[in-house]
Design a protein around this motif. Sequence first.
Motif, mmCIF file in Angstrom:
data_model
loop_
_atom_site.group_PDB
_atom_site.id
_atom_site.type_symbol
_atom_site.label_atom_id
_atom_site.label_comp_id
_atom_site.label_asym_id
_atom_site.label_seq_id
_atom_site.Cartn_x
_atom_site.Cartn_y
_atom_site.Cartn_z
ATOM 1 N N TYR A 1 0.922 -0.828 -0.201
ATOM 2 C CA TYR A 1 0.294 -0.246 -0.426
ATOM 3 C C TYR A 1 0.749 1.581 0.576
ATOM 4 C CZ TYR A 1 -3.766 -3.672 0.724
ATOM 5 O OH TYR A 1 -4.248 -4.358 0.692
ATOM 6 N N PHE A 2 0.799 2.432 -0.853
ATOM 7 C CA PHE A 2 0.836 3.157 -0.801
ATOM 8 C C PHE A 2 0.375 5.056 -0.336
ATOM 9 C CE2 PHE A 2 2.004 0.410 -4.046
ATOM 10 C CZ PHE A 2 3.743 0.467 -4.179
ATOM 11 N N ASP B 1 1.934 8.945 -3.597
ATOM 12 C CA ASP B 1 4.045 8.451 -3.134
ATOM 13 C C ASP B 1 3.302 7.316 -3.995
ATOM 14 O OD1 ASP B 1 5.969 8.035 -2.021
ATOM 15 O OD2 ASP B 1 4.708 7.749 -0.307
ATOM 16 N N SER B 2 4.897 6.413 -4.250
ATOM 17 C CA SER B 2 5.052 5.504 -5.219
ATOM 18 C C SER B 2 6.010 4.617 -4.264
ATOM 19 C CB SER B 2 4.938 5.487 -6.167
ATOM 20 O OG SER B 2 6.620 6.945 -6.962
ATOM 21 N N SER B 3 6.481 5.455 -3.604
ATOM 22 C CA SER B 3 7.728 4.853 -2.249
ATOM 23 C C SER B 3 6.944 3.491 -1.219
ATOM 24 C CB SER B 3 8.500 6.329 -1.471
ATOM 25 O OG SER B 3 7.524 6.609 -0.307
ATOM 26 N N ILE B 4 7.931 2.355 -1.177
ATOM 27 C CA ILE B 4 7.455 1.350 -0.426
ATOM 28 C C ILE B 4 7.729 1.814 0.557
ATOM 29 C CG2 ILE B 4 7.581 -1.056 0.072
ATOM 30 C CD1 ILE B 4 8.232 -1.586 -3.267
ATOM 31 N N ARG C 1 4.141 3.218 -9.373
ATOM 32 C CA ARG C 1 3.978 2.264 -7.959
ATOM 33 C C ARG C 1 4.242 0.577 -8.502
ATOM 34 N NH1 ARG C 1 -1.406 4.997 -5.644
ATOM 35 N NH2 ARG C 1 -0.337 6.621 -4.561
ATOM 36 N N ARG D 1 -4.606 2.247 -3.420
ATOM 37 C CA ARG D 1 -3.574 3.002 -3.241
ATOM 38 C C ARG D 1 -2.812 1.859 -3.636
ATOM 39 N NH1 ARG D 1 -5.579 7.516 -0.114
ATOM 40 N NH2 ARG D 1 -4.257 6.866 1.198
ATOM 41 N N ARG D 2 -2.780 1.237 -3.833
ATOM 42 C CA ARG D 2 -1.262 -0.636 -3.948
ATOM 43 C C ARG D 2 -0.989 -0.502 -5.313
ATOM 44 N NH1 ARG D 2 -6.600 -1.361 -5.847
ATOM 45 N NH2 ARG D 2 -6.198 -3.812 -6.730
#
Length: 177
Positions: free
Chosen positions: A73-74, A78-81, A126, A168-169
């Motif tokens: 999930y984000f 955002d696209s950082s883990i 993502r 958002r995943r």
Amino acid sequence: MKISLSTTLALACAATLWGCSSTPKVETAPVAAAPAPAKAAPAPATPAPAAAKAALPAWLDPANPVSSKRSVYFGFDDSSIAAKDRPVVELQGRFLAAHPEVSVRVEGNTDERGSSEYNLALGQRRAEALEKALKVYGARDSQMEAVSWGKEKPKAQGHDEAAWAENRRADVAYPAR
């Protein structure tokens, strides 16, 4: 050559009757066979052990974490883990490293906010972020394909923060079989 209506009807009736005719069945009396010598009764069949049955692949077995823990999930835009999702990344990455014959699709998703174009791009970022993280644990480029669904495949319905957070995943999608 003209055919009259009455001739056409007569031919149709004849064809119908011809198609409906049947041949009478002749029944014959069964021939009595000599009794067979008595044999020992066969041993009862034992059920096959569970391990001998076709086992489900780990990614289809609901009892296996590889099957149930596939989503990262984000945060918003955002696209950082996040650190909380690293165990999922490690689990999936190590499984793919140990099973080089398995290929997956890494699917990026977004919530409903934003334009389709923006969300497709964010979903792709993502998916690529998860793909990159899986490689850290041994997954190969040849096993993965990153795709974006944008906002087209929501996990949760609704128009509030709880639903948006679920959507958002990025998911690791295994083959059906």
